[in-house]
Write an enzyme that holds these catalytic residues in place. Structure first.
Site, PDB file in Angstrom:
ATOM      1  N   ARG A   1      -4.626 -12.093   3.396  1.00 47.73           N
ATOM      2  CA  ARG A   1      -5.968 -11.643   3.029  1.00 47.73           C
ATOM      3  C   ARG A   1      -6.142 -11.951   1.548  1.00 47.73           C
ATOM      4  O   ARG A   1      -5.181 -11.820   0.774  1.00 47.73           O
ATOM      5  CB  ARG A   1      -6.108 -10.118   3.187  1.00 47.73           C
ATOM      6  CG  ARG A   1      -5.871  -9.600   4.599  1.00 47.73           C
ATOM      7  CD  ARG A   1      -6.759  -8.395   4.817  1.00 47.73           C
ATOM      8  NE  ARG A   1      -8.138  -8.844   4.661  1.00 47.73           N
ATOM      9  CZ  ARG A   1      -9.108  -8.145   4.095  1.00 47.73           C
ATOM     10  NH1 ARG A   1      -8.880  -6.941   3.620  1.00 47.73           N
ATOM     11  NH2 ARG A   1     -10.323  -8.640   3.994  1.00 47.73           N
TER      12      ARG A   1
ATOM     13  N   TYR B   1      -2.665 -10.566  -0.477  1.00 52.00           N
ATOM     14  CA  TYR B   1      -1.852  -9.638   0.285  1.00 52.00           C
ATOM     15  C   TYR B   1      -1.654 -10.212   1.670  1.00 52.00           C
ATOM     16  O   TYR B   1      -2.586 -10.775   2.236  1.00 52.00           O
ATOM     17  CB  TYR B   1      -2.672  -8.340   0.312  1.00 52.00           C
ATOM     18  CG  TYR B   1      -2.318  -7.379   1.387  1.00 52.00           C
ATOM     19  CD1 TYR B   1      -1.353  -6.411   1.164  1.00 52.00           C
ATOM     20  CD2 TYR B   1      -2.939  -7.433   2.624  1.00 52.00           C
ATOM     21  CE1 TYR B   1      -1.017  -5.522   2.163  1.00 52.00           C
ATOM     22  CE2 TYR B   1      -2.608  -6.546   3.623  1.00 52.00           C
ATOM     23  CZ  TYR B   1      -1.637  -5.597   3.381  1.00 52.00           C
ATOM     24  OH  TYR B   1      -1.300  -4.727   4.359  1.00 52.00           O
TER      25      TYR B   1
ATOM     26  N   HIS C   1      -7.971  -7.649  -2.846  1.00 54.71           N
ATOM     27  CA  HIS C   1      -9.192  -6.839  -2.717  1.00 54.71           C
ATOM     28  C   HIS C   1      -8.992  -5.410  -3.165  1.00 54.71           C
ATOM     29  O   HIS C   1      -7.887  -4.883  -3.152  1.00 54.71           O
ATOM     30  CB  HIS C   1      -9.692  -6.856  -1.266  1.00 54.71           C
ATOM     31  CG  HIS C   1      -8.654  -6.420  -0.271  1.00 54.71           C
ATOM     32  ND1 HIS C   1      -7.682  -7.279   0.196  1.00 54.71           N
ATOM     33  CD2 HIS C   1      -8.411  -5.219   0.323  1.00 54.71           C
ATOM     34  CE1 HIS C   1      -6.896  -6.640   1.050  1.00 54.71           C
ATOM     35  NE2 HIS C   1      -7.305  -5.379   1.135  1.00 54.71           N
TER      36      HIS C   1
ATOM     37  N   HIS D   1     -10.544  -1.612  -2.101  1.00 50.85           N
ATOM     38  CA  HIS D   1     -11.297  -0.903  -1.052  1.00 50.85           C
ATOM     39  C   HIS D   1     -12.047   0.267  -1.692  1.00 50.85           C
ATOM     40  O   HIS D   1     -11.461   0.970  -2.532  1.00 50.85           O
ATOM     41  CB  HIS D   1     -10.345  -0.258  -0.042  1.00 50.85           C
ATOM     42  CG  HIS D   1      -9.624  -1.188   0.862  1.00 50.85           C
ATOM     43  ND1 HIS D   1     -10.114  -1.557   2.090  1.00 50.85           N
ATOM     44  CD2 HIS D   1      -8.416  -1.789   0.753  1.00 50.85           C
ATOM     45  CE1 HIS D   1      -9.240  -2.338   2.704  1.00 50.85           C
ATOM     46  NE2 HIS D   1      -8.201  -2.510   1.912  1.00 50.85           N
TER      47      HIS D   1
ATOM     48  N   TYR E   1       0.850  -1.193   0.000  1.00 54.15           N
ATOM     49  CA  TYR E   1       0.000   0.000   0.000  1.00 54.15           C
ATOM     50  C   TYR E   1       0.878   1.231   0.000  1.00 54.15           C
ATOM     51  O   TYR E   1       1.828   1.319   0.794  1.00 54.15           O
ATOM     52  CB  TYR E   1      -0.862   0.042   1.267  1.00 54.15           C
ATOM     53  CG  TYR E   1      -2.107  -0.796   1.188  1.00 54.15           C
ATOM     54  CD1 TYR E   1      -3.283  -0.287   0.650  1.00 54.15           C
ATOM     55  CD2 TYR E   1      -2.109  -2.094   1.662  1.00 54.15           C
ATOM     56  CE1 TYR E   1      -4.432  -1.055   0.584  1.00 54.15           C
ATOM     57  CE2 TYR E   1      -3.255  -2.874   1.604  1.00 54.15           C
ATOM     58  CZ  TYR E   1      -4.418  -2.350   1.061  1.00 54.15           C
ATOM     59  OH  TYR E   1      -5.543  -3.102   1.004  1.00 54.15           O
TER      60      TYR E   1
HETATM   61  C1  DHB Z   1      -6.770  -5.057   7.387  1.00 57.74           C
HETATM   62  C2  DHB Z   1      -7.587  -4.804   6.322  1.00 57.74           C
HETATM   63  C3  DHB Z   1      -7.043  -4.650   5.076  1.00 57.74           C
HETATM   64  O1  DHB Z   1      -7.780  -4.393   3.995  1.00 57.74           O
HETATM   65  C4  DHB Z   1      -5.688  -4.772   4.888  1.00 57.74           C
HETATM   66  O2  DHB Z   1      -5.220  -4.620   3.642  1.00 57.74           O
HETATM   67  C5  DHB Z   1      -4.878  -5.045   5.966  1.00 57.74           C
HETATM   68  C6  DHB Z   1      -5.427  -5.183   7.213  1.00 57.74           C
HETATM   69  C7  DHB Z   1      -7.342  -5.172   8.725  1.00 57.74           C
HETATM   70  O3  DHB Z   1      -8.558  -5.122   8.855  1.00 57.74           O
HETATM   71  O4  DHB Z   1      -6.550  -5.297   9.657  1.00 57.74           O
HETATM   72 FE    FE Z   2      -6.615  -3.827   2.353  1.00 57.90          FE
END
Ligand code: DHB
Ligand code: FE
Length: 267
Positions: A191, A170, A194, A196, A136
């Site tokens: 994860r 990720y 995704h 956002h 990110y």
């Molecule tokens: C979290 C959510 C995310 O979308 C991410 O990229 C990393 C962590 C979380 O909820 O902690």
């Molecule tokens: Fe995220």
């Protein structure tokens, strides 16, 4: 004392502390274990991972309490990596990215309606995502500051189209205290890939949500922050549309995806 009694804080904090004490009893926690946890928490604060830790373990519960069983599209956790203040983009929308941004280009088509399916023009679409390398911007070092973040708006038909790249699955940073804890718990730190989005318009409730991609192995193996909901999983398609490709600087065939969100009116 600087704090005035607050009934809500008193009720929740008392219960939280009582629950923690009950766990100490149940597991017969020793003093050295207590000190180890104490040191771990200090390390958590020093590492700057408190937002990550809280969002990993608790945000999805609060998000479900807030949004579930309400009409309209489903929300998902905001996570710790949203940054307010991304640039307003101009159509045709292309998310800010590096010239050699890794990852397959994808053209995403979004629509936003009210609960009756009427298109909503002028919805602010604040979009952020990790790159195909799982980073990110503003968080990982070496990524341009606002990379893959931008603010768009739905048109008169309540639509927007944006060129971005398909993110990869990720994993949250696993070299810090949060990853260390997940590891000691025998849990992974992945994860599913995704996008956002945060959708907002005067008179409607702001929707913070995510989209996932069918076929992502981490949908099956489990999201480390438990934020996936079936309604948020989309298919990826392919297009040969030369004209569309031309207006977004793409080569055919290119990947496509889309989603229609329904916003509920503000209470
Ligand atoms: C979290 C959510 C995310 O979308 C991410 O990229 C990393 C962590 C979380 O909820 O902690
Ligand atoms: Fe995220």
């Amino acid at each position: 004392m600087t704090g005035e009694r607050n009934e809500r804080v008193a009720a929740v904090a008392e219960d939280l502390i009582e629950s923690a004490k009950e766990v100490l009893h149940r597991h017969d926690v020793t003093h050295s274990e207590y000190r180890a946890a104490w040191r771990w928490l200090i390390g958590l604060a020093d590492s700057g991972e408190i937002p990550l830790f809280l969002d990993v373990f608790f945000e999805s519960t609060v998000e479900r309490l807030t949004n579930d069983r309400k009409p309209g599209s489903e929300g998902a956790v905001q996570g710790p990596y949203y940054k307010p203040g991304a640039s307003r983009l101009e159509p045709p929308y292309v998310l800010p990215m590096r010239d050699d941004e890794p990852g397959e280009p994808i053209l995403f088509t979004g629509s936003v309606t009210d609960l009756d399916g009427r298109p909503l023009p002028g919805v602010t679409v604040d979009w952020w995502q990790a790159g195909n390398d799982g980073t990110y911007s503003g968080i990982a070092e070496g990524v341009p500051e606002w990379n893959l973040r931008g603010v768009m708006e739905t048109d008169a038909e309540g639509r927007f189209q944006v060129r971005t790249i398909r993110p990869a699955p990720y994993h949250i940073p696993d070299s810090g205290p949060t990853g260390e804890l997940l590891g000691m718990m025998g849990r992974h730190s992945w994860r599913p890939a995704h996008f956002h989005v945060m959708l907002s318009k005067e008179g409607y409730e702001t929707l913070v949500t995510q989209l996932y991609f069918e076929g992502d192995p981490w949908l099956e193996k489990g999201d480390c922050v438990d934020a996936v909901k079936p309604s948020l999983i989309i298919d990826i398609g392919k297009s040969e549309d030369e004209q569309l490709a031309g207006s977004y600087g793409l080569r055919t065939p290119f990947l496509t995806a889309g989603y229609t969100w329904q916003l509920r009116g503000a209470a």
